[in-house]
Design a protein around this motif. Structure first.
Motif, PDB file in Angstrom:
ATOM      1  N   VAL A  26       0.816  -1.218   0.000  1.00 13.03           N
ATOM      2  CA  VAL A  26       0.000   0.000   0.000  1.00 13.03           C
ATOM      3  C   VAL A  26       0.854   1.275   0.000  1.00 13.03           C
ATOM      4  CG1 VAL A  26      -1.789   1.265   1.274  1.00 13.03           C
ATOM      5  CG2 VAL A  26      -1.760  -1.235   1.342  1.00 13.03           C
ATOM      6  N   LEU A  27       0.433   2.241  -0.833  1.00  8.27           N
ATOM      7  CA  LEU A  27       1.037   3.577  -0.834  1.00  8.27           C
ATOM      8  C   LEU A  27      -0.054   4.574  -0.458  1.00  8.27           C
ATOM      9  CD1 LEU A  27       3.557   5.361  -1.685  1.00  8.27           C
ATOM     10  CD2 LEU A  27       2.484   5.518  -3.951  1.00  8.27           C
ATOM     11  N   VAL A  28       0.289   5.545   0.403  1.00  9.53           N
ATOM     12  CA  VAL A  28      -0.710   6.568   0.738  1.00  9.53           C
ATOM     13  C   VAL A  28      -0.206   7.941   0.288  1.00  9.53           C
ATOM     14  CG1 VAL A  28      -1.597   5.284   2.737  1.00  9.53           C
ATOM     15  CG2 VAL A  28       0.177   7.005   3.093  1.00  9.53           C
ATOM     16  N   VAL A  29      -1.168   8.821  -0.049  1.00 10.01           N
ATOM     17  CA  VAL A  29      -0.800  10.174  -0.461  1.00 10.01           C
ATOM     18  C   VAL A  29      -1.882  11.150   0.013  1.00 10.01           C
ATOM     19  CG1 VAL A  29      -1.940  10.027  -2.742  1.00 10.01           C
ATOM     20  CG2 VAL A  29      -0.038  11.603  -2.412  1.00 10.01           C
ATOM     21  N   SER A  30      -1.453  12.367   0.343  1.00 11.36           N
ATOM     22  CA  SER A  30      -2.426  13.386   0.735  1.00 11.36           C
ATOM     23  C   SER A  30      -2.544  14.437  -0.358  1.00 11.36           C
ATOM     24  CB  SER A  30      -1.998  14.067   2.039  1.00 11.36           C
ATOM     25  OG  SER A  30      -2.885  15.136   2.309  1.00 11.36           O
ATOM     26  N   ALA A  31      -3.778  14.665  -0.803  1.00  7.90           N
ATOM     27  CA  ALA A  31      -4.031  15.733  -1.777  1.00  7.90           C
ATOM     28  C   ALA A  31      -4.725  16.896  -1.076  1.00  7.90           C
ATOM     29  CB  ALA A  31      -4.883  15.190  -2.922  1.00  7.90           C
ATOM     30  N   ASP A  32      -4.550  16.964   0.254  1.00  5.74           N
ATOM     31  CA  ASP A  32      -5.135  18.060   1.024  1.00  5.74           C
ATOM     32  C   ASP A  32      -4.141  19.209   1.065  1.00  5.74           C
ATOM     33  OD1 ASP A  32      -6.280  19.813   2.756  1.00  5.74           O
ATOM     34  OD2 ASP A  32      -6.654  18.365   4.353  1.00  5.74           O
ATOM     35  N   VAL A  33      -4.264  20.117   0.096  1.00  2.00           N
ATOM     36  CA  VAL A  33      -3.273  21.191  -0.029  1.00  2.00           C
ATOM     37  C   VAL A  33      -3.662  22.427   0.788  1.00  2.00           C
ATOM     38  CG1 VAL A  33      -2.429  20.431  -2.277  1.00  2.00           C
ATOM     39  CG2 VAL A  33      -4.358  22.017  -2.158  1.00  2.00           C
ATOM     40  N   TYR A  34      -4.721  22.313   1.565  1.00  6.86           N
ATOM     41  CA  TYR A  34      -5.144  23.468   2.357  1.00  6.86           C
ATOM     42  C   TYR A  34      -4.545  23.478   3.753  1.00  6.86           C
ATOM     43  CZ  TYR A  34      -8.315  24.036  -1.438  1.00  6.86           C
ATOM     44  OH  TYR A  34      -8.816  24.197  -2.683  1.00  6.86           O
ATOM     45  N   ARG A  35      -4.211  22.293   4.240  1.00  9.41           N
ATOM     46  CA  ARG A  35      -3.699  22.217   5.608  1.00  9.41           C
ATOM     47  C   ARG A  35      -2.397  21.427   5.629  1.00  9.41           C
ATOM     48  NH1 ARG A  35      -6.650  19.710   9.795  1.00  9.41           N
ATOM     49  NH2 ARG A  35      -7.112  18.093   8.297  1.00  9.41           N
ATOM     50  N   PRO A  36      -1.256  22.121   5.781  1.00  8.64           N
ATOM     51  CA  PRO A  36       0.017  21.398   5.839  1.00  8.64           C
ATOM     52  C   PRO A  36      -0.021  20.341   6.948  1.00  8.64           C
ATOM     53  CG  PRO A  36       0.340  23.789   6.128  1.00  8.64           C
ATOM     54  CD  PRO A  36      -1.112  23.567   5.939  1.00  8.64           C
ATOM     55  N   ALA A  37      -0.756  20.654   8.020  1.00 12.16           N
ATOM     56  CA  ALA A  37      -0.828  19.720   9.144  1.00 12.16           C
ATOM     57  C   ALA A  37      -1.461  18.394   8.728  1.00 12.16           C
ATOM     58  CB  ALA A  37      -1.626  20.335  10.287  1.00 12.16           C
ATOM     59  N   ALA A  38      -2.352  18.466   7.734  1.00 11.89           N
ATOM     60  CA  ALA A  38      -3.030  17.248   7.283  1.00 11.89           C
ATOM     61  C   ALA A  38      -2.039  16.313   6.590  1.00 11.89           C
ATOM     62  CB  ALA A  38      -4.166  17.610   6.336  1.00 11.89           C
ATOM     63  N   ILE A  39      -1.146  16.914   5.798  1.00  9.83           N
ATOM     64  CA  ILE A  39      -0.134  16.109   5.095  1.00  9.83           C
ATOM     65  C   ILE A  39       0.803  15.465   6.117  1.00  9.83           C
ATOM     66  CG2 ILE A  39       1.729  16.153   3.364  1.00  9.83           C
ATOM     67  CD1 ILE A  39       0.285  18.529   2.037  1.00  9.83           C
ATOM     68  N   GLU A  40       1.232  16.285   7.094  1.00  7.67           N
ATOM     69  CA  GLU A  40       2.120  15.752   8.149  1.00  7.67           C
ATOM     70  C   GLU A  40       1.432  14.652   8.943  1.00  7.67           C
ATOM     71  OE1 GLU A  40       3.367  19.071  10.583  1.00  7.67           O
ATOM     72  OE2 GLU A  40       4.024  20.087   8.755  1.00  7.67           O
ATOM     73  N   GLN A  41       0.161  14.860   9.236  1.00  8.22           N
ATOM     74  CA  GLN A  41      -0.599  13.868  10.014  1.00  8.22           C
ATOM     75  C   GLN A  41      -0.609  12.520   9.291  1.00  8.22           C
ATOM     76  OE1 GLN A  41      -4.758  14.821  10.380  1.00  8.22           O
ATOM     77  NE2 GLN A  41      -5.220  13.050  11.652  1.00  8.22           N
TER      78      GLN A  41
END
Ligand code: GDP
Length: 296
Positions: free
Chosen positions: A132-147
């Protein structure tokens, strides 16, 4: 889970206890009690109506006396009809395509999307033996990517880095290319959440969904919001080709209105339940098991 509803339903069945036959009046009373229990549980009105219409129609044909008391026969009917209205057969993820199978999660902020991505990653890795690979496309909250990065480490799956300066569709396109090259089976995509459903959010996610063309688009929704959960999911289902729903925070939901309403209101299956804050608390949704737990 659903403790209040379980207790209320059990109380409604008491109306029939000790009765040696189902009569028009005791059936009416039992149905009235069940209706009250479902209203208190915040089940959507149209769901209650469809469900009770079925019960009312079928209760007349119930055969009592073949080892079942009238109360037991009625409970069995409620069990069958509840199972039907919350989904009938369990529906699992459809991963039967040329890998990577892309699974996109959408939902309002705080619903439990990022947590569910990590839970799903662990589930697919451990139970289905997937890479499995995961990716965040939530570009509004840097914290979301870090989370997501932190959670990916915790469940020991690969994390594809992204930044708030990237375009969501570019992020996912690059992640998909990488997943193909590195022979990942599944790519899980986290998307931006908002406080409310608004047009901009819908337009954005529609564009992303079209570009990414995921095999599964799952709507993540908080079960504590009761029938609102079902209506929010419906708004998404109207805008996006959703393939299912993940219902989170079931562990804190004593009422069950969301779980009972989502399938009928959206026409989409609940595929998973989030039943805790810990990362190993994702359960595939089995309607008959949930109903038998619910009826105690
Ligand atoms: P997002 O904004 O949709 O990505 O939401 P998060 O994944 O950040 O989750 C919001 C909060 O809900 C966090 O505190 C999670 O720990 C919590 N949460 C998520 N799923 C569950 C669940 O199934 N049960 C419980 N009790 N908490 C959950």
């Amino acid at each position: 889970m659903f403790d209040n509803l379980t207790e209320r339903l059990q109380n409604s069945f008491k109306v029939l206890q000790g009765k040696n036959k189902l009569s028009e009046s005791n059936i009416k009373e039992a149905i009235r009690e069940v209706r009250r229990a479902l209203l208190e549980a915040d089940v959507a009105l149209e769901v209650i109506k469809v469900f009770l219409d079925q019960v009312q129609t079928k209760v007349l044909g119930l055969k009592v006396g073949q080892g079942l008391t009238p109360a037991q026969a009625f409970i069995k009917l409620v069990e069958i009809e509840l199972t039907e209205i919350i989904g009938g057969e369990a529906e699992s993820l459809d991963l039967k395509i040329q890998p990577p199978a892309v699974i996109m999660l959408a939902g309002l902020q705080g619903a439990g999307k990022t947590t569910s991505i990590a839970k799903l990653a662990l589930y697919l890795k451990q139970r289905e033996n997937k890479k499995v690979l995961v990716v965040s496309a939530d570009v509004y909250r840097p914290a979301a990517i870090e989370q997501l990065e932190v959670l990916a480490k915790q469940v020991e799956v690969n994390f594809f880095p992204s930044t708030i300066d990237d375009k969501p569709s570019d992020i996912v396109a690059s992640a998909k290319k990488y997943a193909q090259k590195q022979f990942f089976d599944v790519l899980l995509v986290d998307t931006a959440g908002r406080l409310h459903i608004d047009e901009q959010m819908m337009d954005e996610i529609k564009v992303l969904q079209k570009k990414v063309n995921p095999i599964e688009t799952l709507f993540v929704v908080d079960s504590m919001t009761g029938q609102d959960a079902a209506h929010t999911a419906k708004a998404f289902a109207d805008a996006l080709p959703l393939t299912g729903v993940i219902l989170t925070k079931i562990d804190g939901d004593a009422r069950g209105g969301a779980a009972l309403s989502v399938r009928h209101i959206t026409g989409k299956p609940i595929k998973f339940l989030g039943v805790g804050e810990k990362i190993d608390t994702l359960e595939p949704f089995h309607p008959e098991r949930v109903v038998s737990r619910l009826l105690g």
